[in-house]
Design a protein around this motif. Sequence first.
Motif, PDB file in Angstrom:
ATOM      1  N   LEU B  14      -1.863   4.515 -39.834  1.00 39.87           N
ATOM      2  CA  LEU B  14      -1.276   3.604 -40.174  1.00 39.87           C
ATOM      3  C   LEU B  14       0.109   3.931 -40.101  1.00 39.87           C
ATOM      4  N   LEU B  15       0.928   5.310 -40.341  1.00 41.17           N
ATOM      5  CA  LEU B  15       2.134   4.758 -40.804  1.00 41.17           C
ATOM      6  C   LEU B  15       3.245   4.746 -39.601  1.00 41.17           C
ATOM      7  N   ALA B  16       2.198   4.795 -38.300  1.00 38.31           N
ATOM      8  CA  ALA B  16       2.482   4.623 -37.243  1.00 38.31           C
ATOM      9  C   ALA B  16       3.463   2.759 -36.964  1.00 38.31           C
ATOM     10  N   LEU B  17       1.865   2.611 -37.352  1.00 37.22           N
ATOM     11  CA  LEU B  17       1.600   0.782 -36.924  1.00 37.22           C
ATOM     12  C   LEU B  17       2.393   0.750 -38.149  1.00 37.22           C
ATOM     13  N   GLY B  18       2.897   0.513 -38.994  1.00 37.17           N
ATOM     14  CA  GLY B  18       3.636  -0.119 -40.178  1.00 37.17           C
ATOM     15  C   GLY B  18       4.885   0.007 -39.591  1.00 37.17           C
ATOM     16  N   LEU B  19       5.225   0.886 -38.647  1.00 30.42           N
ATOM     17  CA  LEU B  19       6.812   0.858 -37.619  1.00 30.42           C
ATOM     18  C   LEU B  19       7.045  -0.292 -36.978  1.00 30.42           C
ATOM     19  N   VAL B  20       5.448   0.180 -36.160  1.00 34.07           N
ATOM     20  CA  VAL B  20       5.548  -1.473 -35.015  1.00 34.07           C
ATOM     21  C   VAL B  20       5.255  -2.701 -35.875  1.00 34.07           C
ATOM     22  N   ALA B  21       4.295  -3.140 -36.640  1.00 33.77           N
ATOM     23  CA  ALA B  21       4.054  -4.318 -37.550  1.00 33.77           C
ATOM     24  C   ALA B  21       5.780  -5.277 -37.427  1.00 33.77           C
ATOM     25  N   PRO B  22       6.435  -4.986 -37.637  1.00 35.22           N
ATOM     26  CA  PRO B  22       7.257  -6.336 -38.129  1.00 35.22           C
ATOM     27  C   PRO B  22       7.766  -6.984 -36.371  1.00 35.22           C
ATOM     28  N   PHE B  23       7.559  -6.348 -35.058  1.00 30.40           N
ATOM     29  CA  PHE B  23       7.351  -7.014 -34.044  1.00 30.40           C
ATOM     30  C   PHE B  23       6.591  -7.646 -33.486  1.00 30.40           C
ATOM     31  N   VAL B  24       5.150  -7.426 -34.422  1.00 35.89           N
ATOM     32  CA  VAL B  24       3.742  -8.249 -33.433  1.00 35.89           C
ATOM     33  C   VAL B  24       3.797  -9.311 -34.403  1.00 35.89           C
ATOM     34  N   LEU B  25       4.247  -8.903 -36.307  1.00 25.34           N
ATOM     35  CA  LEU B  25       3.841 -10.160 -37.501  1.00 25.34           C
ATOM     36  C   LEU B  25       5.189 -10.577 -37.821  1.00 25.34           C
ATOM     37  N   TYR B  26       4.851 -11.229 -38.719  1.00 24.67           N
ATOM     38  CA  TYR B  26       6.076 -12.153 -39.289  1.00 24.67           C
ATOM     39  C   TYR B  26       7.184 -11.185 -40.455  1.00 24.67           C
ATOM     40  N   PRO B  27       7.684 -10.778 -40.120  1.00 24.60           N
ATOM     41  CA  PRO B  27       8.059  -9.725 -41.490  1.00 24.60           C
ATOM     42  C   PRO B  27       7.832  -9.993 -43.236  1.00 24.60           C
ATOM     43  N   VAL B  28       8.382 -11.223 -43.508  1.00 27.14           N
ATOM     44  CA  VAL B  28       8.005 -11.895 -44.913  1.00 27.14           C
ATOM     45  C   VAL B  28       6.929 -11.840 -45.619  1.00 27.14           C
ATOM     46  N   PHE B  29       5.732 -12.162 -44.349  1.00 29.29           N
ATOM     47  CA  PHE B  29       4.529 -11.352 -44.111  1.00 29.29           C
ATOM     48  C   PHE B  29       3.711 -10.464 -44.762  1.00 29.29           C
ATOM     49  N   LEU B  30       4.176  -9.597 -43.910  1.00 24.34           N
ATOM     50  CA  LEU B  30       4.553  -7.769 -44.199  1.00 24.34           C
ATOM     51  C   LEU B  30       4.580  -7.765 -45.584  1.00 24.34           C
TER      52      LEU B  30
END
Lengths: 295, 316
Positions: B14-30
């Motif tokens: 999950l930690l790793a997913l959190g690191l790459v997430a903003p490149f896939v999903l909209y950062p404000v949503f995250l």
Amino acid sequence: MFEMLGISPQALFGQLLIGLINGAFYAILSLGLSLIFGLLNIINFAHGAQYMLGAFVAWYLLAYVGIGYWPALIVTPLLVGLVGMATERLLLRRLSRLDPIYGLLLTFGLALVIEGVFRHVYGVSGQPYAPPASLSGGYRLEFMFLPKYRAWVVVVSLAVCLGTWLVIEKTKLGAYLRAATENPTLVQAFGVNVPVMVTATYGFGVALAGFAGVLAAPVYSVNPLMGSNLIIVVFAVVVIGGMGSILGSIITGFSLGLVEGLTKVFYPEASNTAVFIIMAVVLLLRPAGLFGKAA
Amino acid sequence: MSSERSQRLVLLVLLALGLVAPFVLYPVFLMKALCFALFACAYNLLIGYVGLISFGHAAFFGIAAYATGHAAKVWGLPTELALLTGTAAAAALGLVFGWLAIRRQGIYFAMVTLALAQMVFFFCVQAPFTHGEDGIQAIPRGTLLGVIDLNNQLVLYYFVYVVFVLSFLILRRTVNSPFGQILTALRENEARAVSLGYRADQYKLVAFVLSAAFSGLAGAMITIVFQLAALNSVHWHLSGEVVLMTLMGGMGTLLGPVAGALLLVAIQNYFAQVGAWSTIIQGAIFVVCVLVFRRGIVGEIEAWRQRRAAASKPRD
């Protein structure tokens, strides 16, 4: 005396009347909550939505079926009460053995659904509902103008509250009810059908909310959020009065309405918070509420 | 694989997913999802581990939002101090509320917290510094420690992410500490814990303040993200939402509130266009969770794993 306080008697009595009317609604609603809490041990979060439902049913009856105020005053609580009984049978009964907190959460979800549906259909604007012709107009008293309908609201809600109190405290049915809240298994063993009583009590509590809704329709406009705005204050009334106490909710309901009205005259900024401030003070001094039994 | 080790593995993934997430999903949503996840985790400390159901947690979230906004915009404090101001305000409020509410238990406790929170709501409607219906707008995001510019969306995301992860670890440590064990004991059998000599009220109060403080931190962060503090952050609907997130994800599990928060924020995002429908859907989820799904997503997964482990164990 009024000159000394710097307030016109019209303003004072006007606010007191508004306070008394709000108090009438607090009393009926917290009475219904207390009944339901007493027997089902459930905080009926959907009470506000059921009150709103009452107002809307009355409005539907008038607008689509042509049933006026007086028949609606009887028909609406019956219909809303039936919905309540169905809710108890289909949903709440499944939670009876669990922590009461689940009942609170379930009724909270129900309230969101009911309010959401009405908001989806009607938006947040209100639907007008005229008071019946026989109660329009008012009395011109020496110190103020008293609209007939408002006087009627105060009188009829007092009557309903006292009637309910009498039934519960003085009749055999009430005795069964009170016994069932103490020890349902034992009462069942005596041949009383407790599950039916539970359903009926929930239905009656919900019907009270529906009744309050019809009463409220001509006073406030019929709108989807009327219940959610009111219910939190009613919860505070219930906490102050002592949860589950019938007389406590009636007395506290009316007096807090009056206190709110008085606050509006003397210190309007605090009028919305007055009830909650009183609640905090009462909790400090008497954690079980004014009329509640110590846990 | 032991459950301890597999839990660590899940956390690392999950930690790793959190690191790459903003490149896939909209950062404000995250960022919004992370803030609500922190809120739900803080809330879960109370409901899941102490068994206290507060119905007024929006008060802490909201008061911190206003305090942070005021500190950053009017007092001109740097962002990290503004966040601390908000958190401290929430903790102080939590101390007062907790002290008052802990006198009552169960359902009474829920009612009392709800009514106290409503007091805060009306205070926020009327107090001049909150600007009533308008809220505090155009709150500066500022720079972190005077060097890191938070106006960059991605930088801000990683800041929120780090704060979330640290807070999550602190909450996890709290739950697994001796203090956390005592809280669980209080939930299971308060009378017995008291008879063993634990001062129940003091432990509950500390847990309450802790929960309020982290709820406040969540509210403070979301203020910086959206540059806005408004009335909906103190409204009782939000108190209901945080209960729903925790319930849906799984009360008393560490990752449950995170899952619940992500899901609810996603639902709200997805159904934002259809107005009242999002309320209806939330209500329906509430009803379904309470009726058939009381363990929540993570709770159900854990129960399934335990059943499987029990089934695969060789019988003698």
